[in-house]
Structure formats: structure tokens, C-alpha cells
Design a protein around this motif. Structure first.
Motif, PDB file in Angstrom:
ATOM      1  N   UNK A 250       0.829  -1.201   0.000  1.00 46.21           N
ATOM      2  CA  UNK A 250       0.000   0.000   0.000  1.00 46.21           C
ATOM      3  C   UNK A 250       0.868   1.257   0.000  1.00 46.21           C
ATOM      4  N   UNK A 251       1.918   1.237   0.803  1.00 39.18           N
ATOM      5  CA  UNK A 251       2.774   2.419   0.909  1.00 39.18           C
ATOM      6  C   UNK A 251       3.494   2.672  -0.420  1.00 39.18           C
ATOM      7  N   UNK A 252       3.917   1.588  -1.041  1.00 36.39           N
ATOM      8  CA  UNK A 252       4.652   1.722  -2.306  1.00 36.39           C
ATOM      9  C   UNK A 252       3.730   2.068  -3.466  1.00 36.39           C
ATOM     10  N   UNK A 253       2.434   1.804  -3.299  1.00 32.36           N
ATOM     11  CA  UNK A 253       1.520   2.050  -4.409  1.00 32.36           C
ATOM     12  C   UNK A 253       1.187   3.531  -4.579  1.00 32.36           C
ATOM     13  N   UNK A 254       1.589   4.370  -3.666  1.00 29.86           N
ATOM     14  CA  UNK A 254       1.318   5.800  -3.788  1.00 29.86           C
ATOM     15  C   UNK A 254       1.932   6.371  -5.076  1.00 29.86           C
ATOM     16  N   UNK A 255       1.136   7.063  -5.882  1.00 29.12           N
ATOM     17  CA  UNK A 255       1.724   7.694  -7.065  1.00 29.12           C
ATOM     18  C   UNK A 255       2.698   8.776  -6.609  1.00 29.12           C
ATOM     19  N   UNK A 256       3.790   8.911  -7.306  1.00 25.62           N
ATOM     20  CA  UNK A 256       4.788   9.900  -6.896  1.00 25.62           C
ATOM     21  C   UNK A 256       5.848   9.242  -6.043  1.00 25.62           C
ATOM     22  N   UNK A 257       5.702   9.287  -4.724  1.00 22.40           N
ATOM     23  CA  UNK A 257       6.751   8.699  -3.883  1.00 22.40           C
ATOM     24  C   UNK A 257       6.894   7.186  -4.044  1.00 22.40           C
ATOM     25  N   UNK A 258       5.895   6.528  -4.616  1.00 23.10           N
ATOM     26  CA  UNK A 258       5.938   5.067  -4.702  1.00 23.10           C
ATOM     27  C   UNK A 258       7.214   4.541  -5.351  1.00 23.10           C
ATOM     28  N   UNK A 259       7.588   5.136  -6.469  1.00 26.23           N
ATOM     29  CA  UNK A 259       8.778   4.645  -7.155  1.00 26.23           C
ATOM     30  C   UNK A 259      10.024   4.873  -6.303  1.00 26.23           C
TER      31      UNK A 259
END
Lengths: 308, 308, 308, 308
Positions: A250-259
Motif C-alpha cells: 500500500x505504501x509503495x503504491x502511492x503515485x509519486x513517492x511510490x517509485x
């Protein structure tokens, strides 16, 4: 037209950079070795999260060749999405010549009507060559283009070179059920479905009939295991493993900071040397970094791979 | 930083193709000669209506060089908008080396907040080089990005290489008045404004303080005259000439078929050999073609240039 | 189901306010008389440019009743677009009971796929009652919803109460040709098409087969004449009259200030007492006001109605 | 202006319907009792997930009154978002008279520039009355409006009646840190932040400084506990409880089916009698229902509340 099978995990590869933004070829090699060892069945390079638009044509071709050389025969899919067909064709033809297995095409975010989407894929296939296998990327959250199951069926039926669907619609479970029902009742030729969207629904997507994953979560080895467990019908084990990672997924799926999260963890795992992104690219704040560390420590209680 | 003056008509050049889609270099030359003879003060190539995304990098560079060679020293602006900075930088640097005077940059259609727009131009300028003059393209109808006058002032103030504004906001008259008021009261260094949007409001935009036009209507010679008449204060004559063309201007301003109209008329005027568009590109229906012919016959009653 | 004929000019009525924002009933009456005298064949109230969302339910019903009382039997269409079906149903049923002839429904700007648009009209019709004639408003520039001709045909075929199309797609000429071709070859039951978009293409839209106009340009009497001339095959006269107004039509078609222009001219014509808009509503700057005055003076040279 | 404190959990209440779509008042009462017993500190009615646009004005007022009557003095916030200020004012004034504590306002999805957002809230506050406390709803995923921290500060600073922020930006953690930093250094008067987005990031949002939650997950009692544990610094316990629910939180957060999931679980918990949604509203497929049941059974292993 004979298309390679698509199942298991086609991992979305990030593009590793040195701290100064140059492409880090040693990290590409190490990452390739890691993917092979992790048991992935294919590799997609130059996707959105491969920072494709930030590369020149020459860099793009170079990355593809390097990954192919390291991938021990695994099929390589190349993201060729572009604002026009000329650049798309150039990259598709050059990388197919270099040994790629196919390409991935996302629709431009201006498409609206059903017909315009179908036409776009028709013209794109014509532009790259009708013999080049292509993947439909269905990711409305990012591309603002909504494809109904019927539109996907039309694209797949019209184009013999339509290879598989990178499914990342949200919500998307019933879409998988619909497409697989059509496949089953013969009203559509088989269409492999690999799911994306950082695997946020991988657990249930597999149970709805997906054939695997096509995403780049920082533990692709976990994805391989969940796909396998699910295929073997070991439902509880699949969910247990998946749920252990879900707070981080879930945390990594954030658009922007995810990558940035993904690269940071892959750096901490020793897969790539630096978590640098090219501009424009979000950097992790110290607070975010600490949160990821905390999440890793919690995942590690249930999955030793996360012990770093 | 010393920037060339920007006034008069910087014509937006279409890219002429042969019927089979190859670039038609003889037509580029003829078009260049025509522009020079028409009295334009600059030429913009590879804009949206230059079908820029349909060209490979090599083709793009070739077109720019050909136009420069033919333009008898007129400043050439190159559209370098791209989904990533790598391709933008590559095209900017190669064409600047070849003698271009500057580049034009449109914002990606995903930008929303004021800060993100300002940051985009900051990073773009950094990517292409702080010594490369750039043009802001403010075209919300096509790009879905809305820049307030204050945002434009921030971009212009932050970047010494910000050259001029291609203004095609709609509605846009008060925006010109606001920017020119700031220029006048010294709260913004001079920012030349050349208007676009197929010149649909050229008459009043000049009266609000615009410095000229940066668009590609099929009679750029008419634009040159209207700009001149307006600058000379010959208001009635300016409006009479403009109004004579308005029915056709409006027809050509349609997104989609508009470019086909433009090329069709330029073909009928003998400027380019074929009205071919590359895919994906709208073709004129026979009904539309007849409507354009009829419009031309009506324009011709008041402006003999339209007698074909 | 028997639907009233739809042809000629169904004028879009603005809502007149006093300077303090209260509804100006005397102006509603005067405006109604003016419309009748101008020869319109119908009146649409509470459209987008009737400032519908700025009215309470009670005010809306009051306006409709007042217009009906004054309209000497002309059919009255009521804009009932709403974010939910409950408010839509309430307004539709109350105004139909009061004698309205039908309602107009615009799609919510979140619709994307063909099916979702068709479903929306199905559910809307069910909500208001299958016996309530409704008008499809096809205005992608404002609503961001794109309906292909095939989608419009589906809506029209599914719903016996689909009355006519307010066509304001842009570009839109070939869409009219397509729909009229289907009507002609029997693959769609007759669908009257009245055009909107401030009549910017009325001249050619009539020639493509449109049945009239459904818009609110400040000279609806001119629209009546152009529709009539066009129907009578007096092409040159139709275009001459239309072209005389085109500079002002274009000016009034601007989103935002356009409605202020319309009200200002209608005030100057003595039709309404004040050009007040309710908030949020653009006010004309003094410069804009002067531009409109100048445009009127130029129109007046060819059409004496514009002598004010 | 004295505003009530905002902390803890302001639960977003769904609107319970009978199977035929009528409002189910007994369920409203039971739900109110449940919320009070669960320890919520406030209740928001008629939000997006309260199906607000599907209610007539009379129904809306009735719901608010019924909830107020049952809420034992808890502050009630009323969603009054509307396409125009007239309907917004009517609902705000009538419900404030009935005892509501404030209203919630979402921006229309057409706003783009910073200034236009700030102006919208200024005009909205003026419309409802400067003495009516209002909540900013910052939910770009649904409304397509992006507010920077600076824009939120401007709105809060300009309007003494700005009460708290319903924060549901995504990604949104750094936004909370920024706003709380401004609050701390005195560059913004205190702005309570209650988080939404189905609590998908509640764990870390609390740690970044959020004051509580303003969302409607089907276990609001769990939200109350997580907020409390987090405030008490019991980090591990907070995450353990949160993570136990995360698979279901994620499932419920899906746009479209999410609300059906919420109502289904609340029905299974005995809080409301039926999981009916008014049209247009997604129904759960049998497959989805089985998935929710499975998720509940898994949650129940760690949180006995989920044993149904």
C-alpha cells in the motif's frame, strides 16, 4: 500468429541510475540476476515506473539490450508508449531486432470514446508492425482512459498480435471475471491477464482468474510465491504471505513517492546501488524513509526476506 | 541575457508530406519562400499543428535544418514539447546548434497546481540549458493546463531565458491586459505576447496590447496585414480585413479537421504539394472540402488573395 | 409516444436578475414577449446559460411557470441536469405538471465509456418517468463527455421519450451528416437536431441537415431568419446575414464572459433590465464592454437590428 | 469565532435505505446509537458516501434532523456540496437551524488554478453565511482538484469560519507534515486535520500529526481505537490493530463497490437493516460478497469484533 505464454510474474524493472543520473549498468546486471534467481517468468522494461520518458532513444535501446543479455532467455517486454507513432515504431523495431519478445502500449490520456480506443490500438499495431506482439496497458488511474471489457475484447479480436493484458483497472475484480468468462465460453480467444497496480489486489485477482502479475513491487520474489501458492490452491498461505506485505505494498503504491520507495528498498536489499530518480521525480523525505524502514521491520517478522 | 525581439507574425509552419507520408522537402522550401515573401518575422516549426509527435528525432532535426536554410535569417522557433526531459533536451540542443533561435515548450496535460507549472518550466529550462531561449505555450483548450497571469509572471521572472508568450488561452483578452499592465508598471520585465488559437481573436488581442501573432492560419499574409494595420492604428481597416476572413478562420480553428483545412487551402494556394496528414490525422470529408471552397469564394469577394 | 415537432429556434433563455440578484419577473415577461415576437418555436429555460445551478428549487419552478404563462403556447423545455436523480426527478415532475413540454439532460462530467453514457440516460429517463420527453445535450467542450453518433443512436433507440438532440459538439458537422444519414436510411427513427454552441457553425450545420437552433445568442431574431433562409435554400442571404453577426457571435461564445456579453446586449436592446449575473459569474471589464459596443456598431451596418 | 474542537473520529455516516429505496429511519436510529457507543466524537452526514446527491432537499433535511436527535449532543457535520450556491445555502441554513455544528464543502471538479480554489471557498462561505463553520474536503482522487498546502493555508487564513480539514489527498503524508509545521511555527492558526480516504493511511497519518479520522470504514470502532492508541504513543498496538483490518480497508476503499462493501458489512453487523444503494449505485456481485465474507473471517482472527 504464435505468441509466447504469459503467466507467472513479468516483473516491471526500474531503471537504476548513479547518483548523478547516469544509467548504472552494473546495477542493471545485478538486478537481472536477481530477477532470474527470484523465479520471474518475464521482464518488462521502460514502463511508466521504469522512468521511460526520461530516457533518450539511445539510452532506451541500450537498457533493453543490456537486460536481454542478462535475462537468460526470459521474454523481455519493452514499454514503447509515446505521444506519436514515429517514436513508437522506432523503439519497437529496434528493440525487437535486438531480441525483445514484445512491446507494451498505453493509450494516450486524451482518448474518450470506445471507438477511439479501439482505433488507437489498430493504428499503433499497424505502425509497429502487425507481427510485433503487444501488451495492452489498462491503467485508468494514471492514464484517465477507461476500457470496458467489451473494448478490450474488440482490441484483442481485431489484432492477432495482441499478446496479453496488463490489468490495472481499479476497481478491477469483476473485469477479470468478465474477461475470463468470455474466454471460457469461447466468445473471445484466450487472453492472458497479468495484473499490475503494484499488486494491491493480487490475492483476489488470482482467485478471479488472473494468470499472474506484471508489476514491480520491491519484493518480486514474494509476488512469485503468492502467484504460485494461489495457482496451487493454497489459499490461506497465499493470503498470509500477501497480507504480511500489504502495509508496504500500500505504501509503495502511492503515485509519486511510490517509485522512490521501491528503489529505496531495492537499494537496501542490495539489488541496485542507488535509489536515485531522474527529474522530475519525487525524493523520499526523511520521515518517509523512516516509515519504510519501520514497515520493513514489521514485514520481517513474518517474511524473513524483509530482514535487512 | 539578450533575447531577439518578438513581434509581427511568427507563423506556425505545418509539415508538408507526400501522399505516402514521406516528408516533402520541395514543399518545405516553397513554403519557406512563401513565408519570407509574406513578410513574417519568424517561423515556428514542429508545433502541435506541425504534427511534431509524428516525426522521429532524425526527421525533426532534418525539418528544422531545412527551414533554417531557407528562411533568409528569420528566427526559427522549434517545438520541443515531449513527455520527458531527455527527448526535449536532445532536440533542443541539436536544433540550437543548427541555428534555431529558441524553442517552444507546452506543459504536460497532467499539471494542476500553480507551483507544479512553475516548477515544470524551471526544470525544463534547466534540462535544455539556461542559455536556450524558450517560449511558453499557454493553450488550455488543448493542454488542459490553466496558467494565471501570476503564474506566467513567475515563470518569466524566474527564467532569464523566457523569451515570449504564445498566448492562446480562451477567453484571453483580459489576460493580455493584465500582463501588459504589469509590464507597464514595472512589476514584470517586458514579455512579448504573440497570440495563437488560429487568430480567432487577433483583432481585439492586438488592441489589448499583443505584439503580434504566432499561429498558422492558411493566409499568414493576411495576419501580417492585420497586425500591421492594427499597430498603425487603422482600426476599421484591420477589422474589415479580419472580418472578411473570420468565417474561414472559425472553420479552420476546429480541433481535428482544422489542420486538414489549413493544408488543403495551402495546397490550393500552391504553397505545398499535398494536403496529406500522417496518422492519426483527420481527413476532410467531401462535404467539408466543398464548404471550404465555398468559404474561399466568399472571402475572395473582399480579399483577392483568396481567389484560387 | 407522440413527441412535439422540434424545428426552428428553441431559444435558450437567460434568467434575468435585479442588480441585487433577485429574480426579475418583469424582465422575464418582457423577454417572453420578445421571444414570441421574434418568431421562436420553443423556449428552453434553466440551461447552463440560464444559470440553473444558482437557483433554489423553488426559484426554478417559479421561473418555469412564469415563462409558460407568457409563452402563448410555445413548447417550454426545462433544464433539469443535476448531480443526482432525486433533484432531477423533483424538478422534472413539478415543471411537467405545470405545463412544460419536456426536459433537457446533460451528462455528468465523469462519464467516460460508451456504455456508461447510455446507461446514464436510461436511468435518468426511468427516474423522471418514461413519459417525460427529454432532450440530449451533447456539449463535450463544457461537459467533457464525448458521445459518438452510435451512442446517440443507442440512447434514442432505447428511449421512446428521447425527443431531440441539442447538438453542440465541436467539431460537429460530420456528426450531423452521420445522424441524418441514419435517419434517412431508416437505421434510426427520426431525431430532430437543434444546434447550440452559440450558433458558431449555424450556417453550415443547417446545410448538413440540422432542423434548427437551440441556443441563446443575443439576437435570436437573427437566428430565426438564418434558419428560415437556409430552409428556403437562400444560401447566400443566409450566409450574408450570419457573417454580419459572426464577429459578435464569436465574442459571445467565450466561456465565462460570454453570458455577461449576452445579458449586456439584451439589456442594451431593452429586453431585460439588468445584465447582473449571480455569483460565481464573470463581470464584463470596461474594455470588454467597449469591445461589444464596437462590435454592435459594426454589425449595425449590415443588420439594422443592431442599431442601439 | 469559536469553533468546536475536532479530534478523534468524526464518522462518515452512510444513508440507510429500505430494499425499495425509501429512507430507513429505524436504521438511522440504530446506527446513531452504534456510533455513540463506539466512541466517535462527531458524525458527518450527507457526504459523498452518504449518497447525498441522490436525496431531495426534504429528504436531506429529514436525515440530518433524525441523526441530530439521536446523537446525544455529538457535533453533526452536514455535506452541502452542490453545483451552485443557492442549493448549498438552502441546505446549510436549514440544517444549521436544526442544530448542525457545521458543514462540509467539496470543490467542484472544474477548478484548476490556486486562485480559483481560494475564491470558491470565499464565495461559498459568503453564500452560506460567514458564521457557519465549514470543513474543507480535499479529495483529489474523486474531485480532480489539487490543493497545495499553501492553498489550504490561504483558505484557512481568509475564513475565520474554516473549521477543519478533511484530508484525503493521496499521496498525503508530507502534506500533513507541512501543515502541522506551519501550525507549529505560527505561520497558520491551528487547523485540525481529520483524515479520510477510507483510512488507508491512518496509521502513519496519525504519526504525522493528524488529529483523527473523518471517514466511514465499516468498523468505526476500530478507527476510534487506532486513533486512541496512536495518541497514547502505543505504536505497535496501533499498527497491529490497523494491519489486521488493512486487507478489508483496502477492499472497501475501491471507488464504486466500496460503499456497497461498507453497507454490506454494516448490515451483517446488525447496524443497518439492508445494504441497498440508490441508483446509480454498484451492487456487489456474489463473488465480491464471498470475498468480503472471507476477509471478515480473516480479520476476526485478530479482532473479535469481526466475528459475525
Amino acid at each position: 500468429m504464435k505468441l509466447a505464454n504469459a503467466r507467472g510474474v513479468y516483473v516491471i524493472a526500474p531503471t537504476p541510475f548513479h547518483a548523478d543520473g547516469r544509467i548504472d549498468e552494473a546495477s542493471i546486471d545485478r538486478m537481472g540476476d536477481f530477477f532470474v534467481a527470484a523465479g520471474v517468468t518475464g521482464i518488462t522494461v521502460l514502463g511508466q515506473l521504469g522512468e521511460a520518458p526520461k530516457m533518450t532513444h539511445e539510452e532506451s535501446v541500450g537498457i533493453v539490450k543490456r537486460v536481454i543479455a542478462r535475462a537468460k532467455g526470459l521474454p523481455i517486454v519493452v514499454g514503447v508508449s509515446a505521444p506519436g507513432f514515429a517514436a513508437m515504431r522506432a523503439l519497437a523495431q529496434e528493440t525487437m531486432s535486438a531480441g525483445a519478445a514484445g512491446v507494451m502500449i498505453a493509450p494516450p490520456n486524451t482518448l474518450r470514446t470506445d471507438d477511439s480506443i479501439v482505433q488507437y490500438y489498430r493504428q499503433a499495431s499497424e505502425a509497429i508492425g502487425a507481427d510485433v506482439p503487444f501488451v495492452i496497458q489498462d491503467y485508468p488511474l494514471t492514464f484517465s482512459v477507461q476500457m470496458t471489457p467489451a473494448v478490450i475484447r474488440r482490441i484483442h479480436t481485431e489484432n492477432a498480435s495482441c499478446w496479453f493484458l496488463k490489468h490495472e483497472d481499479w476497481p478491477g475484480l469483476d473485469k477479470i471475471s468478465q474477461l475470463k468468462a468470455w474466454e471460457k465460453d469461447g466468445s473471445m480467444r484466450p487472453l492472458p491477464i497479468l495484473i499490475g497496480n503494484n499488486a494491491l489486489f493480487l490475492d483476489f485477482e488470482m482467485e478471479r482468474g488472473a494468470d499472474g502479475a506484471n508489476t514491480g513491487y520491491c519484493f518480486p520474489d514474494m509476488l512469485v510465491d503468492v502467484v504460485r501458492l494461489s495457482k496451487e490452491g493454497r489459499r490461506e498461505e497465499a493470503h498470509d504471505l500477501f497480507d504480511a506485505h500489504l502495509p508496504l505494498i500500500r505504501y509503495e503504491q502511492q503515485p509519486g513517492p511510490g517509485l522512490a520507495v521501491r528503489k529505496y528498498v531495492m537499494m537496501r536489499r542490495g539489488i541496485i546501488a542507488s535509489d536515485t530518480l531522474r527529474k522530475p521525480g519525487a525524493q523520499l523525505s526523511p520521515a518517509a524513509r523512516a516509515e519504510v524502514d519501520y514497515l520493513l521491520s514489521r514485514v520481517a517478522r513474518k517474511d524473513p526476506r524483509a530482514k535487512l
